[in-house]
Motif scaffolding. Structure first.
Motif, short mmCIF file in Angstrom:
data_model
loop_
_atom_site.label_atom_id
_atom_site.label_comp_id
_atom_site.label_asym_id
_atom_site.label_seq_id
_atom_site.Cartn_x
_atom_site.Cartn_y
_atom_site.Cartn_z
N ALA A 171 0.75 -1.25 0.02
CA ALA A 171 0.00 -0.04 -0.10
C ALA A 171 0.96 1.44 0.08
CB ALA A 171 -0.94 0.04 1.08
N ASP A 172 2.19 1.22 0.00
CA ASP A 172 2.96 2.32 0.15
C ASP A 172 2.94 3.10 -1.22
OD1 ASP A 172 3.87 2.04 2.69
OD2 ASP A 172 5.89 1.14 2.15
N GLU A 173 3.21 4.49 -0.91
CA GLU A 173 3.41 5.31 -2.07
C GLU A 173 4.84 5.79 -2.02
OE1 GLU A 173 0.69 8.55 -2.21
OE2 GLU A 173 -1.09 7.18 -2.65
N ILE A 174 5.45 5.54 -3.25
CA ILE A 174 7.01 6.00 -3.08
C ILE A 174 7.22 7.01 -4.26
CG2 ILE A 174 9.33 5.22 -3.60
CD1 ILE A 174 7.64 3.59 -1.95
N SER A 175 7.64 8.02 -3.46
CA SER A 175 8.00 9.44 -4.62
C SER A 175 9.62 9.39 -4.91
CB SER A 175 7.55 10.56 -3.91
OG SER A 175 6.10 10.28 -3.62
N ILE A 176 9.40 9.57 -6.29
CA ILE A 176 11.06 9.91 -6.79
C ILE A 176 10.92 11.33 -6.95
CG2 ILE A 176 12.63 9.42 -8.38
CD1 ILE A 176 11.31 6.54 -8.65
#
Length: 92
Positions: A78-83
Motif C-alpha cells: 500500500a506504500d506510495e513511493i515518490s522519486i
C-alpha cells in the motif's frame, strides 16, 4: 504492489505515466523491478555502483529513505513511493 510517483523528467521512460505499480520487498528491489519494466530509468536514479544519485530523493510514505534504511527500507503493497529530483540553481 507499491505505487511509484514518477517525476516529469523521467516520464519518457514510463510511456508518459505519472504513477506506476511496482513490486519489491525494499527500495533496492523495487528500483530493480522498475528498471526491469521501464528500461533506462534506473541509470537516472542510481549511479554505476547502485547508490541513489545524490541529486535524487526517494520518499516512502513522506519519509526520506536517507533517514530510514536507505535502499534496504522496507516497502509494503500500500506504500506510495515518490522519486523527486533535487532542484538547484538560482542567482549567483
Amino acid at each position: 504492489m507499491a505505487t511509484v510517483r514518477i517525476p516529469t523528467p523521467l516520464r519518457k521512460y514510463t510511456e508518459g505515466k505519472d504513477e506506476v505499480a511496482v513490486s519489491g520487498q525494499n527500495i533496492r528491489e523495487l528500483l530493480d523491478n522498475l528498471d526491469g519494466t521501464y528500461a533506462g530509468i534506473g541509470e537516472r536514479i542510481r549511479d554505476d555502483k547502485g547508490a541513489v544519485r545524490r541529486f535524487v530523493n526517494i520518499f516512502v510514505a513522506d519519509e526520506d529513505i536517507r533517514f530510514l534504511d536507505g535502499l534496504e527500507t522496507p516497502v509494503k503493497d500500500a506504500d506510495e513511493i515518490s522519486i523527486i529530483p533535487a532542484i538547484a540553481g538560482g542567482l549567483r
